[in-house]
Design a protein around this motif. Structure first.
Motif, PDB file in Angstrom:
ATOM      1  N   GLN A 227       0.865  -1.178   0.000  1.00  0.00           N
ATOM      2  CA  GLN A 227       0.000   0.000   0.000  1.00  0.00           C
ATOM      3  C   GLN A 227       0.901   1.227   0.000  1.00  0.00           C
ATOM      4  OE1 GLN A 227      -2.554   0.278   3.390  1.00  0.00           O
ATOM      5  NE2 GLN A 227      -3.271   2.313   2.854  1.00  0.00           N
ATOM      6  N   LEU A 228       0.785   2.036  -1.041  1.00  0.00           N
ATOM      7  CA  LEU A 228       1.595   3.247  -1.159  1.00  0.00           C
ATOM      8  C   LEU A 228       0.728   4.472  -0.881  1.00  0.00           C
ATOM      9  CD1 LEU A 228       3.680   2.638  -4.397  1.00  0.00           C
ATOM     10  CD2 LEU A 228       4.450   2.463  -2.050  1.00  0.00           C
ATOM     11  N   THR A 229       1.283   5.399  -0.111  1.00  0.00           N
ATOM     12  CA  THR A 229       0.642   6.682   0.130  1.00  0.00           C
ATOM     13  C   THR A 229       1.567   7.759  -0.420  1.00  0.00           C
ATOM     14  OG1 THR A 229      -0.355   5.816   2.141  1.00  0.00           O
ATOM     15  CG2 THR A 229      -0.326   8.202   1.878  1.00  0.00           C
ATOM     16  N   VAL A 230       1.090   8.500  -1.407  1.00  0.00           N
ATOM     17  CA  VAL A 230       1.902   9.536  -2.045  1.00  0.00           C
ATOM     18  C   VAL A 230       1.406  10.891  -1.576  1.00  0.00           C
ATOM     19  CG1 VAL A 230       2.611  10.552  -4.228  1.00  0.00           C
ATOM     20  CG2 VAL A 230       2.289   8.085  -4.058  1.00  0.00           C
ATOM     21  N   GLU A 231       2.331  11.673  -1.051  1.00  0.00           N
ATOM     22  CA  GLU A 231       2.024  13.040  -0.627  1.00  0.00           C
ATOM     23  C   GLU A 231       2.899  13.991  -1.441  1.00  0.00           C
ATOM     24  OE1 GLU A 231       2.167  15.833   3.385  1.00  0.00           O
ATOM     25  OE2 GLU A 231       2.913  13.785   3.459  1.00  0.00           O
ATOM     26  N   ILE A 232       2.274  14.840  -2.190  1.00  0.00           N
ATOM     27  CA  ILE A 232       3.013  15.833  -2.975  1.00  0.00           C
ATOM     28  C   ILE A 232       3.247  17.033  -2.069  1.00  0.00           C
ATOM     29  CG2 ILE A 232       3.020  17.261  -5.040  1.00  0.00           C
ATOM     30  CD1 ILE A 232       3.022  14.292  -5.678  1.00  0.00           C
ATOM     31  N   LEU A 233       4.498  17.263  -1.729  1.00  0.00           N
ATOM     32  CA  LEU A 233       4.842  18.360  -0.823  1.00  0.00           C
ATOM     33  C   LEU A 233       4.882  19.699  -1.548  1.00  0.00           C
ATOM     34  CD1 LEU A 233       7.653  16.531   1.155  1.00  0.00           C
ATOM     35  CD2 LEU A 233       5.247  16.765   1.775  1.00  0.00           C
ATOM     36  N   ALA A 234       5.403  19.687  -2.773  1.00  0.00           N
ATOM     37  CA  ALA A 234       5.465  20.911  -3.567  1.00  0.00           C
ATOM     38  C   ALA A 234       5.516  20.541  -5.042  1.00  0.00           C
ATOM     39  CB  ALA A 234       6.691  21.736  -3.194  1.00  0.00           C
ATOM     40  N   LYS A 235       4.830  21.334  -5.859  1.00  0.00           N
ATOM     41  CA  LYS A 235       4.867  21.126  -7.305  1.00  0.00           C
ATOM     42  C   LYS A 235       4.686  22.468  -7.991  1.00  0.00           C
ATOM     43  CE  LYS A 235       0.012  19.887  -7.224  1.00  0.00           C
ATOM     44  NZ  LYS A 235      -0.983  18.892  -7.455  1.00  0.00           N
TER      45      LYS A 235
ATOM     46  N   LYS B  40       8.554  26.698 -12.406  1.00  0.00           N
ATOM     47  CA  LYS B  40       9.885  26.698 -11.799  1.00  0.00           C
ATOM     48  C   LYS B  40      10.577  25.343 -11.917  1.00  0.00           C
ATOM     49  CE  LYS B  40       8.667  30.255  -8.474  1.00  0.00           C
ATOM     50  NZ  LYS B  40       8.475  30.575  -7.058  1.00  0.00           N
ATOM     51  N   GLY B  41       9.844  24.308 -12.323  1.00  0.00           N
ATOM     52  CA  GLY B  41      10.422  22.979 -12.457  1.00  0.00           C
ATOM     53  C   GLY B  41      10.703  22.337 -11.110  1.00  0.00           C
ATOM     54  N   LEU B  42       9.718  22.356 -10.232  1.00  0.00           N
ATOM     55  CA  LEU B  42       9.888  21.855  -8.873  1.00  0.00           C
ATOM     56  C   LEU B  42       8.925  20.705  -8.614  1.00  0.00           C
ATOM     57  CD1 LEU B  42      10.907  22.150  -5.888  1.00  0.00           C
ATOM     58  CD2 LEU B  42       9.004  23.723  -5.568  1.00  0.00           C
TER      59      LEU B  42
ATOM     60  N   LEU C 205       7.735   2.212   5.619  1.00  0.00           N
ATOM     61  CA  LEU C 205       8.925   2.874   5.095  1.00  0.00           C
ATOM     62  C   LEU C 205       8.496   4.165   4.423  1.00  0.00           C
ATOM     63  CD1 LEU C 205      10.742  -0.115   3.378  1.00  0.00           C
ATOM     64  CD2 LEU C 205      11.466   1.055   5.444  1.00  0.00           C
ATOM     65  N   ALA C 206       9.336   5.168   4.478  1.00  0.00           N
ATOM     66  CA  ALA C 206       9.030   6.439   3.821  1.00  0.00           C
ATOM     67  C   ALA C 206      10.271   6.951   3.094  1.00  0.00           C
ATOM     68  CB  ALA C 206       8.561   7.468   4.838  1.00  0.00           C
ATOM     69  N   VAL C 207      10.037   7.523   1.922  1.00  0.00           N
ATOM     70  CA  VAL C 207      11.105   8.123   1.126  1.00  0.00           C
ATOM     71  C   VAL C 207      10.636   9.509   0.705  1.00  0.00           C
ATOM     72  CG1 VAL C 207      12.417   7.979  -1.014  1.00  0.00           C
ATOM     73  CG2 VAL C 207      11.963   5.917   0.279  1.00  0.00           C
ATOM     74  N   CYS C 208      11.491  10.495   0.899  1.00  0.00           N
ATOM     75  CA  CYS C 208      11.189  11.870   0.509  1.00  0.00           C
ATOM     76  C   CYS C 208      12.222  12.306  -0.530  1.00  0.00           C
ATOM     77  CB  CYS C 208      11.226  12.772   1.736  1.00  0.00           C
ATOM     78  SG  CYS C 208      10.720  14.466   1.389  1.00  0.00           S
ATOM     79  N   LYS C 209      11.753  12.765  -1.677  1.00  0.00           N
ATOM     80  CA  LYS C 209      12.642  13.212  -2.752  1.00  0.00           C
ATOM     81  C   LYS C 209      12.179  14.567  -3.269  1.00  0.00           C
ATOM     82  CE  LYS C 209      15.164   9.480  -3.240  1.00  0.00           C
ATOM     83  NZ  LYS C 209      16.567   9.427  -3.018  1.00  0.00           N
ATOM     84  N   THR C 210      13.147  15.395  -3.625  1.00  0.00           N
ATOM     85  CA  THR C 210      12.873  16.704  -4.206  1.00  0.00           C
ATOM     86  C   THR C 210      13.741  16.869  -5.443  1.00  0.00           C
ATOM     87  OG1 THR C 210      12.387  17.637  -2.043  1.00  0.00           O
ATOM     88  CG2 THR C 210      12.901  19.188  -3.790  1.00  0.00           C
ATOM     89  N   ALA C 211      13.138  17.384  -6.510  1.00  0.00           N
ATOM     90  CA  ALA C 211      13.880  17.637  -7.742  1.00  0.00           C
ATOM     91  C   ALA C 211      13.548  19.024  -8.247  1.00  0.00           C
ATOM     92  CB  ALA C 211      13.523  16.599  -8.795  1.00  0.00           C
ATOM     93  N   ILE C 212      14.582  19.704  -8.712  1.00  0.00           N
ATOM     94  CA  ILE C 212      14.429  21.029  -9.303  1.00  0.00           C
ATOM     95  C   ILE C 212      15.043  20.968 -10.690  1.00  0.00           C
ATOM     96  CG2 ILE C 212      15.024  23.462  -9.128  1.00  0.00           C
ATOM     97  CD1 ILE C 212      15.270  23.028  -6.093  1.00  0.00           C
TER      98      ILE C 212
END
Length: 128
Positions: free
Chosen positions: A77-85, A89-91, A110-117
């Motif tokens: 079971q995956l829970t996706v939370e979009i923190l910023a989009k 600006k390509g974020l 388990l949790a993974v947090c990733k940010t891309a610009i």
């Protein structure tokens, strides 16, 4: 009788050791799978954004979720939370939480947090 008890105790120790090894292995393999899947999903989504195939913030989120669904193989079971989009600006910043069951029956998270610009370089300019 003494040897039977000794044999039974050794068997129980073996079973507990085996369960411990399977639990650690399951957590590590799921952690690696989730980390790689989120990294690739973010990377593929940003590539599509750079090519101009994504027009809005909702489409950015939709493309990320599709990419992630394609990359995660395990039944979890995956829970996706979009923190910023932000398309302009390509974020893209996401937090993905996975809930799964260990071989022993306990529930793990388990949790993974990733940010891309998106970094666009101007032709003819060199960073220095």
């Amino acid at each position: 009788m003494r040897y039977v008890m000794f044999g039974a105790m050794c068997f129980l120790v073996f079973l507990f050791s085996l369960e411990m090894i399977l639990t650690v292995n399951a957590r590590n393999s799921r952690k690696d799978e989730l980390n790689q899947a989120v990294t690739l999903a973010v990377s593929n989504t940003m590539e599509k954004l750079a090519k101009g195939k994504i027009n809005g913030a909702e489409e950015l989120e939709e493309v990320f979720r599709e990419q992630l669904d394609q990359l995660v193989n395990s039944e979890t079971q995956l829970t996706v939370e979009i923190l910023a989009k932000d398309v302009e600006k390509g974020l893209l910043s996401v937090n993905v939480e996975e809930v799964f069951v260990y071989p022993g029956g306990k529930t793990g998270r388990l949790a993974v947090c990733k940010t891309a610009i998106l970094d666009e370089t101007v032709p003819g300019e060199e960073g220095g």
